[in-house]
Design a protein around this motif. Sequence first.
Motif, PDB file in Angstrom:
ATOM      1  N   GLY A 218       0.425  -1.593   0.237  1.00  0.00           N
ATOM      2  CA  GLY A 218      -0.171  -0.353  -0.023  1.00  0.00           C
ATOM      3  C   GLY A 218       1.161   1.728  -0.142  1.00  0.00           C
ATOM      4  O   GLY A 218       0.061   2.275   0.155  1.00  0.00           O
ATOM      5  N   MET A 219       1.872   1.316   0.044  1.00  0.00           N
ATOM      6  CA  MET A 219       2.630   2.452   0.591  1.00  0.00           C
ATOM      7  C   MET A 219       3.345   2.652  -1.164  1.00  0.00           C
ATOM      8  O   MET A 219       3.456   1.985  -2.612  1.00  0.00           O
ATOM      9  CB  MET A 219       4.288   2.076   0.939  1.00  0.00           C
ATOM     10  N   TRP A 220       4.758   3.800  -0.887  1.00  0.00           N
ATOM     11  CA  TRP A 220       4.601   4.086  -2.539  1.00  0.00           C
ATOM     12  C   TRP A 220       6.035   4.594  -1.907  1.00  0.00           C
ATOM     13  O   TRP A 220       6.582   4.818  -0.744  1.00  0.00           O
ATOM     14  CB  TRP A 220       3.892   5.532  -2.563  1.00  0.00           C
TER      15      TRP A 220
ATOM     16  N   LYS B 245      10.553   3.121   1.031  1.00  0.00           N
ATOM     17  CA  LYS B 245       9.197   3.510   0.799  1.00  0.00           C
ATOM     18  C   LYS B 245       8.210   5.056   1.041  1.00  0.00           C
ATOM     19  O   LYS B 245      10.419   5.191   2.998  1.00  0.00           O
ATOM     20  CB  LYS B 245       7.885   2.083   1.188  1.00  0.00           C
ATOM     21  N   GLU B 246       8.092   6.075   1.309  1.00  0.00           N
ATOM     22  CA  GLU B 246       7.711   6.991   2.569  1.00  0.00           C
ATOM     23  C   GLU B 246       6.205   7.281   2.811  1.00  0.00           C
ATOM     24  O   GLU B 246       5.580   7.315   2.122  1.00  0.00           O
ATOM     25  CB  GLU B 246       8.158   7.851   1.261  1.00  0.00           C
ATOM     26  N   THR B 247       6.353   7.910   3.934  1.00  0.00           N
ATOM     27  CA  THR B 247       5.105   7.761   4.574  1.00  0.00           C
ATOM     28  C   THR B 247       4.333   9.220   4.503  1.00  0.00           C
ATOM     29  O   THR B 247       3.392   8.762   4.485  1.00  0.00           O
ATOM     30  CB  THR B 247       5.409   7.553   5.759  1.00  0.00           C
ATOM     31  N   SER B 248       4.787  10.380   4.527  1.00  0.00           N
ATOM     32  CA  SER B 248       4.425  11.682   4.731  1.00  0.00           C
ATOM     33  C   SER B 248       3.712  11.160   2.856  1.00  0.00           C
ATOM     34  O   SER B 248       2.359  11.910   2.584  1.00  0.00           O
ATOM     35  CB  SER B 248       4.946  12.529   4.553  1.00  0.00           C
ATOM     36  N   ALA B 249       3.955  11.097   1.538  1.00  0.00           N
ATOM     37  CA  ALA B 249       3.705  10.937   0.680  1.00  0.00           C
ATOM     38  C   ALA B 249       2.468   9.684   0.435  1.00  0.00           C
ATOM     39  O   ALA B 249       1.398  10.416   0.363  1.00  0.00           O
ATOM     40  CB  ALA B 249       4.900  10.287  -0.555  1.00  0.00           C
ATOM     41  N   THR B 250       2.799   8.849   1.110  1.00  0.00           N
ATOM     42  CA  THR B 250       1.670   8.006   0.822  1.00  0.00           C
ATOM     43  C   THR B 250       0.200   8.318   1.573  1.00  0.00           C
ATOM     44  O   THR B 250      -1.448   8.419   1.352  1.00  0.00           O
ATOM     45  CB  THR B 250       2.237   6.240   1.676  1.00  0.00           C
ATOM     46  N   ALA B 251       0.505   8.492   2.503  1.00  0.00           N
ATOM     47  CA  ALA B 251      -0.461   9.656   3.686  1.00  0.00           C
ATOM     48  C   ALA B 251      -1.089  10.919   2.822  1.00  0.00           C
ATOM     49  O   ALA B 251      -2.252  10.428   2.862  1.00  0.00           O
ATOM     50  CB  ALA B 251      -0.201  10.116   5.165  1.00  0.00           C
TER      51      ALA B 251
ATOM     52  N   HIS C 174      -4.402   2.388   5.443  1.00  0.00           N
ATOM     53  CA  HIS C 174      -4.139   1.207   6.509  1.00  0.00           C
ATOM     54  C   HIS C 174      -2.676   0.861   5.929  1.00  0.00           C
ATOM     55  O   HIS C 174      -2.519   0.322   7.623  1.00  0.00           O
ATOM     56  CB  HIS C 174      -4.620  -0.316   6.069  1.00  0.00           C
ATOM     57  N   ALA C 175      -1.470   1.209   5.250  1.00  0.00           N
ATOM     58  CA  ALA C 175      -0.643   0.913   4.541  1.00  0.00           C
ATOM     59  C   ALA C 175       0.358   2.119   6.168  1.00  0.00           C
ATOM     60  O   ALA C 175       1.188   2.066   6.636  1.00  0.00           O
ATOM     61  CB  ALA C 175       0.192   1.003   3.712  1.00  0.00           C
ATOM     62  N   VAL C 176      -0.546   3.029   5.722  1.00  0.00           N
ATOM     63  CA  VAL C 176       0.154   4.609   6.883  1.00  0.00           C
ATOM     64  C   VAL C 176      -0.171   4.234   8.364  1.00  0.00           C
ATOM     65  O   VAL C 176       0.455   3.999   9.032  1.00  0.00           O
ATOM     66  CB  VAL C 176      -0.561   5.960   6.371  1.00  0.00           C
ATOM     67  N   LEU C 177      -1.226   3.154   8.526  1.00  0.00           N
ATOM     68  CA  LEU C 177      -1.770   3.117   9.855  1.00  0.00           C
ATOM     69  C   LEU C 177       0.022   2.033  10.680  1.00  0.00           C
ATOM     70  O   LEU C 177      -0.168   2.416  11.821  1.00  0.00           O
ATOM     71  CB  LEU C 177      -2.822   2.429  10.092  1.00  0.00           C
ATOM     72  N   ARG C 178      -0.074   1.211   9.556  1.00  0.00           N
ATOM     73  CA  ARG C 178       1.658   0.531  10.176  1.00  0.00           C
ATOM     74  C   ARG C 178       2.332   1.332  10.401  1.00  0.00           C
ATOM     75  O   ARG C 178       3.348   0.351  10.940  1.00  0.00           O
ATOM     76  CB  ARG C 178       1.896  -0.190   9.164  1.00  0.00           C
TER      77      ARG C 178
END
Length: 367
Positions: free
Chosen positions: A259-261, A272-278, A306-310
């Motif tokens: 689910g990430m990018w 993989k980077e969380t702020s962009a995914t969110a 859901h990927a960000v929640l993790r």
Amino acid sequence: MQINGKAGLSASNTDNLVHKLLRQLQEMKGGMAETAPIGIISMDNWEWPQGVALFALYSYYKETGRPEILDYMCRWFDEKLESGNIPYKNVNTVCPMLTLTYLYEEIGKESYLALCREWADYVMNELPRAGEGGFQHVVSGGLNEGQLWDDTLYMTVLFLTRAGVLLKESRYLDESVRQFLVHLKYLTDPATGLFYHGWTFDGSHHFAQALWARGNSWYTAGLVDYLDMAPLPEGVRLFLLSSLERQVAKLQEVQAEDGMWHTLLMDPSSYKETSATAAFAYGILKAVRCGYLDRSYLDTGWKAYHAVLRQIDDAGLVHGVSYGTGMGRDLQFYKDIEQCPMPYGQSMVMLMLVEGARHREEQEALA
């Protein structure tokens, strides 16, 4: 946490998690040596990460009506105004002003309106221009002559749009349209529909030709809010939405299995980077809810959600967020950017959670 398949967290779990995110945001001081001229980690500073965070806080306040959130935002600005601790104006330091336009409407404080008028005048009349009148991406410590960056639309143009509405200045709204069109003209990769990080009129090139995730996400997250702010000609609105749909179609194709990018969207060897995914999750979910995108993209948004929640630890700290990223001359530059908790990581997750809650409310209303 109770997660119902393709839906968001329950209302109580969303509220508890946002409270944790907010506490971490307010106390954030950073765990690495800063390289930005103005520190971009601590909420005590005035820069673009703090601006992104303030806008997320305002969105949460509008959803919940919690007076302590309004008090925090007003106190943040009041302390800066009273101390005179307001930085040199540039594209990135404009970002906090977006929230101030809304706070003026909430409490009617004249010093807020005066500051909005002053900074909007700077953007229109003093901010340097690159080719075709595009806003030059001037930042703290660098003029970046002749350069367009994809960050500019979120950091400066959203504020100018709101200032146009607040001050009843149609020329500000017209300018916002021009900026979106000029930036899309020079930053869109016609092969993928994704956006390059930057373009320079000095040599006419895209630097490293980086299809950088967070830069792309500023468009995904920013456009859905821009459409809320600005009364646009229908032809312009349709053009901006067609750019969004093409971008999201490619994002759906390159989304990782979890689910990430990746920070370089087309390079699975980059982290993989969380702020962009969110931010992608927020923009996609809101675009579907508002009817801007087909519901076939909804699964992509929830998968990212859901990927960000993790990526959130038990204390509410968001991990996997890349530090502030200047213009790279080669792709390795982006892979080497350090990761650490940042205000925009916390705040983009808050925006995503609020949007997830809106979807859940609509589902429950239909049940």
